[in-house]
Structure formats: structure tokens, C-alpha cells
Design an enzyme around this catalytic site. Structure first.
Site, mmCIF file in Angstrom:
data_model
loop_
_atom_site.group_PDB
_atom_site.id
_atom_site.type_symbol
_atom_site.label_atom_id
_atom_site.label_comp_id
_atom_site.label_asym_id
_atom_site.label_seq_id
_atom_site.Cartn_x
_atom_site.Cartn_y
_atom_site.Cartn_z
ATOM 1 N N LYS A 9 33.054 39.475 52.858
ATOM 2 C CA LYS A 9 33.783 40.265 53.862
ATOM 3 C C LYS A 9 32.873 40.790 54.968
ATOM 4 O O LYS A 9 31.660 40.864 54.815
ATOM 5 C CB LYS A 9 34.580 41.379 53.176
ATOM 6 C CG LYS A 9 35.836 40.791 52.501
ATOM 7 C CD LYS A 9 36.794 41.808 51.970
ATOM 8 C CE LYS A 9 38.013 41.069 51.411
ATOM 9 N NZ LYS A 9 38.883 41.919 50.610
ATOM 10 N N ARG B 262 37.210 39.333 42.675
ATOM 11 C CA ARG B 262 37.851 38.216 43.402
ATOM 12 C C ARG B 262 36.808 37.608 44.334
ATOM 13 O O ARG B 262 36.360 38.277 45.260
ATOM 14 C CB ARG B 262 39.041 38.775 44.187
ATOM 15 C CG ARG B 262 39.825 37.731 44.969
ATOM 16 C CD ARG B 262 40.938 38.410 45.775
ATOM 17 N NE ARG B 262 41.759 37.447 46.477
ATOM 18 C CZ ARG B 262 41.453 36.961 47.685
ATOM 19 N NH1 ARG B 262 40.371 37.335 48.302
ATOM 20 N NH2 ARG B 262 42.258 36.078 48.256
HETATM 21 N N1 HH2 Z 1 41.262 40.071 50.070
HETATM 22 C C1 HH2 Z 1 41.780 39.052 50.792
HETATM 23 C C2 HH2 Z 1 43.010 38.472 50.426
HETATM 24 N N2 HH2 Z 1 43.675 38.903 49.328
HETATM 25 N N3 HH2 Z 1 43.830 40.341 47.468
HETATM 26 C C3 HH2 Z 1 43.342 41.349 46.743
HETATM 27 N N4 HH2 Z 1 43.989 41.778 45.654
HETATM 28 N N5 HH2 Z 1 42.152 41.963 47.063
HETATM 29 C C4 HH2 Z 1 41.428 41.593 48.153
HETATM 30 O O1 HH2 Z 1 40.376 42.203 48.428
HETATM 31 C C5 HH2 Z 1 41.927 40.517 48.969
HETATM 32 C C6 HH2 Z 1 43.161 39.907 48.578
HETATM 33 C C7 HH2 Z 1 41.044 38.539 51.991
HETATM 34 O O2 HH2 Z 1 40.183 37.484 51.643
HETATM 35 P P1 HH2 Z 1 40.543 35.934 51.875
HETATM 36 O O3 HH2 Z 1 41.742 35.552 51.071
HETATM 37 O O4 HH2 Z 1 39.350 35.108 51.625
HETATM 38 O O5 HH2 Z 1 40.828 35.848 53.422
HETATM 39 P P2 HH2 Z 1 42.124 35.567 54.297
HETATM 40 O O6 HH2 Z 1 43.028 36.752 54.155
HETATM 41 O O7 HH2 Z 1 41.600 35.400 55.704
HETATM 42 O O8 HH2 Z 1 42.774 34.312 53.776
#
Ligand code: HH2
Length: 294
Positions: free
Chosen positions: A235, A270
């Protein structure tokens, strides 16, 4: 380290079992692998938009030790706009169907949309990951009806606007209070306590200072009555601290946060980089448990 209390001490059984899955916390923290079937996710957008490649990556993460595969069809990065339910379903359903047939570990659906979540559950998903912590109460009804666990994440605002000017008087207290009230609501709507996970939502409507305060006080979340999940992987706050712009290169910063969370007693981390973070998780789990055989 402030707290060495494991979540088994606060949350009861080490094995959480439901009709579609099982999670084993007896060795300590477990790992959720991120599978973004999107063109625009902040760190891996476009890499797994092709269903075949997404399935391959999901299988690889499971083989590398991920205990859950988290499938998402919409980026929620800061500034992102929502996409249609139809488009999300088109992205995630074929991937979930194929993975559900091939992997033993539960597949979670990263969505706060009722229709998308329902389609994912019908395709074989076994957990819900709701970044709005049941803003739509029908999500809890789905969790109860399909008898699956639910992850409740805190977010201030919406992805489109959340990073404009996040404000709290007491970020730790406010986030924890919100999560506990949503967890209670989930219980009232029929989700058993052991199937509820809380997540402070690192980077979701939080400044760098807010993220650091939450991580520094993660023991307060661990000491609450629900298992904790944390997502720090790659992040932007890690980019700010390390000066690394490319999210895929933020592995060591991610590893530091994962180590801290595991040592504090967090139940699930995660992450995108499953192989590397498995080493971190196994090492800290062994130190915490005093067990060289895990
Ligand atoms: N972070 C992201 C997405 N979903 N869900 C939970 N429970 N906790 C988190 O910290 C979280 C999440 C963001 O990361 P990512 O899926 O890699 O990015 P994007 O939203 O750009 O797909």
C-alpha cells in the site's frame, strides 16, 4: 511488542469450520492471497484480467501456502469509480467457478455489492470480504443464508473520495467502535461470532499518520472479541515511508508490517506476495508459539 496474546485466547477455537470451508489457526496467523481480476488495481492491475491467468495465479498462491484466495473484480484504490455489477460478475464468476473446483482452500469474494456477492456465492465462493462492513445489511443475510464467514472492513467515505481529507478525533477508538458495532449487527442478523472477522481498513480513508497509529495499536483490535484481518500489502503508506513508487517493489516494507501484525496476534494477513510473506508468517508464528515444526 505490546501484546503476545494470541487470538485463540480471545476468540476461542483454533479451527473455524463451516459447510464450505475450514480455517486452521493452530499455528498462528494465516495468509490470504489477493487475486485481482481487474484492469486497474493499484499494484497488479491488468495482470490477471484474463480468466485463465487469474486461475493459474490462484492455484499458485494456494500451492504456495495461502489459506484463502480473495477474488475481486473491482479496484477500490483511492480515486477509483465503481463499475457495473454485470461487469464485476463477468470478471469474477468464471474464475471462482474454476478455482472452487480445483483448490481446497476457501475462496472469498471481495465485494460490497449484493448481486455480485450472490453470484460469487452461487459460483462457489466460501467467504465474504465487505470493505463497507455491511453498509448493505442484505450482505449479512447472504452470509447467514449461505453459512459463510464475513470480513468487515472499516472505510471512511468511498474509494472515490476517501483520501481527500480523512479526519478522526481518535482514529483507533473510532475505527474499533465502528467495527464492533457492525460485528454485533452481523451477529444479530444471524452470522455466528466465530465467522466474523474485523479489519481496520489500512489506506481506506486514512492519512499516513492514521495508518501508523492503527498499526501501532493493533493489539487493541486483537484484544477485542473477533478475529482480526489486516491488509497492508504494497500500500501507498509503505511507498511514502520507503520512497518506493512501484507498488510491486514494496515487498520489504510489506514484510515489516506483516511481521508486526503476526507478532501482535492478528489472525489473517491479506497479501499479494504469498511466497515471500509465507516465510515471514512462518518465522514469526514459530517464535510466538515456540514451535520449530510448523
Ligand atoms: N485492501 C484492498 C482491497 N480489499 N479488503 C480487506 N478486507 N482489507 C484490505 O485492506 C483490502 C481489501 C486494496 O488492495 P488491492 O485489492 O490490491 O487493490 P485494488 O483495490 O486497487 O484492487
Amino acid at each position: 511488542m505490546k501484546s503476545r496474546k494470541t487470538q485463540a485466547e480471545t476468540c476461542g477455537e483454533n479451527i473455524v469450520e463451516w459447510p464450505r470451508g475450514r480455517l486452521d489457526f493452530s499455528t498462528g496467523c494465516i495468509l490470504m492471497g489477493v487475486l485481482n481480476v481487474t484492469p486497474d488495481s493499484f499494484s497488479d492491475g491488468g495482470q490477471f484480467l484474463n480468466a485463465g491467468r487469474a486461475v493459474e495465479h490462484g492455484l499458485q498462491m494456494a500451492a504456495d501456502g495461502a489459506a484463502i484466495i480473495d477474488v475481486g473484480g473491482e479496484s477500490t484504490r483511492p480515486g477509483s469509480a465503481p463499475i457495473s455489477d454485470e461487469e464485476q460478475v463477468k470478471r469474477v464468476v468464471p474464475v471462482i467457478e474454476a478455482l472452487a473446483e480445483k483448490v481446497k482452500v476457501p475462496i472469498s469474494i471481495d465485494s460490497y455489492k449484493f448481486e455480485v456477492t450472490k453470484a460469487a456465492l452461487d459460483a462457489g465462493a466460501g467467504m465474504l470480504n465487505d470493505i463497507t462492513a455491511l453498509a448493505d445489511a442484505r450482505m449479512a443475510e447472504l452470509a447467514a443464508e449461505y453459512e459463510v464467514p464475513v470480513i468487515l472492513m472499516h472505510m471512511q467515505g468511498t474509494p472515490a473520495s476517501m483520501q481527500i481529507k480523512p479526519e478522526y478525533k481518535n482514529v483507533v477508538g473510532e475505527v474499533l467502535e465502528f467495527l464492533l458495532s457492525r460485528a454485533k449487527r452481523a451477529e444479530q442478523l444471524g452470522v455466528p461470532k466465530e465467522r466474523i472477522f474485523i479489519d481496520p481498513g489500512i489506506g481506506f480513508g486514512k492519512t499516513l499518520e492514521h495508518n501508523l497509529l492503527l498499526l501501532r495499536n493493533i493489539d487493541k483490535f486483537v484484544a477485542a472479541d473477533y478475529r482480526v484481518l489486516i491488509g497492508t500489502s504494497r500500500k501507498s503508506f509503505i511507498g511514502k515511508l520507503t520512497g518506493i513508487d512501484n507498488p510491486a517493489k514494496r515487498i520489504f516494507g510489506t514484510a515489516a508490517t506483516v511481521a508486526l501484525c503476526v507478532a501482535a496476534g492478528v489472525s489473517i494477513v491479506r497479501v499479494h506476495d504469498v511466497t515471500e510473506m509465507m516465510d515471514v508468517v512462518k518465522t514469526i508464528n514459530s517464535i510466538e508459539k515456540g514451535n520449530e515444526n510448523i
